[in-house]
Write an enzyme that holds these catalytic residues in place. Structure first.
Site, PDB file in Angstrom:
ATOM      1  N   ASP A 212      36.041 -37.569 -22.801  1.00 14.36           N
ATOM      2  CA  ASP A 212      37.280 -37.071 -22.509  1.00 14.36           C
ATOM      3  C   ASP A 212      37.988 -36.315 -23.690  1.00 14.36           C
ATOM      4  O   ASP A 212      37.689 -36.567 -24.569  1.00 14.36           O
ATOM      5  CB  ASP A 212      38.348 -38.147 -22.268  1.00 14.36           C
ATOM      6  N   GLU A 248      34.424 -33.081 -21.670  1.00 19.58           N
ATOM      7  CA  GLU A 248      35.448 -32.446 -21.116  1.00 19.58           C
ATOM      8  C   GLU A 248      35.982 -31.219 -22.292  1.00 19.58           C
ATOM      9  O   GLU A 248      36.468 -31.407 -23.142  1.00 19.58           O
ATOM     10  CB  GLU A 248      36.698 -33.077 -20.823  1.00 19.58           C
TER      11      GLU A 248
END
Length: 512
Positions: A212, A248
């Site tokens: 993330d 990401e």
């Protein structure tokens, strides 16, 4: 010596780009906010029998409990510790889902939130999913433990302490993303704590990680953490297998930070993919499906072997993240199924399918003011189970796009055509297109406002095939349209522009 050296290089270079799925399984599904008990059941009853390669799960670690607004989905992205309790379940349930899914050949990929802890205004107390005490103001997280020394406040050069300017690389990586307390990942202690968490998950049996907010970390810091990771658990993976890594990185162009900055660590999420495909299938800005002939790198995307691709994700399906209004989602089912069908038929990238929950959208001045709403839940805040209806769809406001016949059958299509070249492209110069995958599969789309009636070369062996969009092959009969391929590989396709699903897909395993 030469061969050993080559193998060593290839092993090290390719490890983190390989999804570690079973051979012949080519897609994963994001079961967003599902409980571990429901994922375990889904692996056994649906994902394994239908050839899904794995599941991306929501962050399994302890997070802050937010009550204003009421338990939003994004509270899962505000860590308090690396203990394994969340509204998806406790550590026992987590170990159970990893074991049961691996035992039927379905892999688990953890959404790893390692850039930051909770928001600066989260207060102090034990309002966290394992009940651990923390104090956001003093940056005290004793359950890890982290203290004020372990955060980037001293390095951040913006006035507010938050990221203010995305053209300033240091700010993007050293300041707080929407006030989330930014971890000092250049410190070996912090790196070791993150690696300890990830290694704990590897020992349990996970196959890899979505990293993330990777864009908000220095690529070298991410690499330093990955270098500390163990090989995968040999109970389910071959010796020396490395975790699959996909980072990401929102790179739509126009900013100094690029997806390519992160290739040394693993794959990256190609956000241009869904944004552009949505624009084409919506026919915005004069785009046409005929222009998809050179889809992939030809559209300025990252190389196929570095790309994790998706039509929509948990962020941009609700207007967060990247992609804007062009993103197609389950709210536009007809166009969405076409987009997912195109993605799963096309060889570019490693594909992830979305599985969502419904929420009460409410647009005010073009913005959904309910974009925060968490998963279907009971009045006490616990997540509702995923109910399975008699017709195989899901209840309790779980959308289960991965169970839609058209999407599930295209996941199977991608498995059948794996390794076959992109071939036999045809278009009408507008929005009717077709292409094959070698001699294993063929797909045809009519996104024009008029009927389609064409004879095209499929590249497939002669015979009668069952269209896996309007139906599927069951025993020796077809529940949908039949397609006849002649001895020279030609076939006639007639698709009404008013069809429920204006596309047709056939493959050699759906031959009657």
């Amino acid at each position: 010596m030469g061969i050993c050296f080559l193998l060593l290089i290839v092993g090290v270079c390719w490890a983190q780009y390989n999804p570690n799925t079973l051979s012949g399984r080519t897609s994963i599904v994001h079961l967003f906010e599902w409980r571990w008990v429901d994922i375990a059941l889904e692996c056994e009853r649906y994902l394994a029998p239908n050839g899904f390669g794995g599941v991306q799960i929501s962050p399994p670690n302890e997070n802050v409990i937010v009550t204003d607004p009421w338990q939003p989905w994004w509270e899962r992205y505000q860590p308090i510790s690396y203990k394994l309790c969340s509204r998806s379940g406790n550590e026992t349930e987590f170990r159970d889902v990893v074991t049961r899914c691996n035992n039927v050949g379905v892999r688990i990929y953890v959404d790893a939130v390692i850039n930051h802890m909770c928001g600066a205004n989260a207060g102090a107390g034990d309002h966290a999913t394992c009940g651990s005490y923390f104090n956001a103001k003093t940056e005290d997280f004793p359950a890890v433990p982290y203290s004020g020394w372990d955060f980037n406040d001293g390095k951040c050069k913006s006035r507010s302490g938050d990221i203010e300017n995305y053209h300033d690389i240091s700010q993007v990586r050293d300041c707080r993303l929407v006030s989330l307390l930014d971890l000092a990942l250049e410190k070996d202690y912090v790196r070791s704590k993150v690696a300890e968490y990830m290694n704990y998950l590897i020992d349990i049996g996970v196959a890899g990680f979505r990293i993330d907010a990777a864009k908000h970390m220095w690529p070298g810091d991410v690499k330093a953490i990955l270098d500390k990771l163990k090989d995968l658990n040999t109970k389910w993976f071959s010796a020396g297998a490395k975790p699959f890594i996909y980072q990401e990185v929102i790179d739509l162009g126009g900013e100094p930070i690029k997806g390519s900055d992160y290739f040394g660590n693993g794959r990256v999420t190609e956000f241009k993919y869904g944004a552009k495909l949505g624009t084409v299938i919506r026919k915005w800005n004069g785009e046409k499906m005929a222009y998809l002939k050179n889809w992939g790198e030809g559209w300025g995307f990252v190389p196929s072997d570095r790309a994790l691709v998706f039509v929509d994700n948990h962020d941009n399906q609700r207007g967060h993240g990247a992609g804007g209004a062009s993103i197609l989602t389950f709210w536009d089912p007809r166009l969405y199924k076409m987009a997912v069908g195109f993605m799963l038929a096309h060889p570019y990238g490693f594909t992830r399918v979305m599985s969502s929950f419904r929420w009460p959208r409410s647009f005010v001045n073009g913005r959904d003011i309910n974009d925060w709403v968490g998963p279907p839940s009971n009045s006490d805040g616990s997540t509702k189970p995923v109910a399975i209806n008699a017709d195989t769809t899901c209840g309790n406001d779980w959308v289960c796009e991965h169970r839609w016949r058209q999407i599930k059958n295209m996941v199977i299509f991608r498995n059948v055509v794996d390794g076959q070249p992109f071939s036999n492209w045809w278009d009408n110069g507008s929005n009717q297109v077709a292409f094959g995958r070698g001699n294993k599969g063929f797909i045809v789309f009519n996104n024009d406002d008029w009927n389609m009636n064409v004879n095209v070369q499929t590249g497939l062996p002669a015979g009668t095939y069952c269209d896996v969009i309007s139906g599927q092959k069951e025993d020796d009969r077809c529940t949908g349209k039949e397609v006849h391929v002649s001895g020279d590989g030609m076939a006639n396709f007639q698709i009404s522009n008013n069809a429920e699903d204006p596309f047709v897909a056939i493959h050699v395993n759906a031959k009657l």
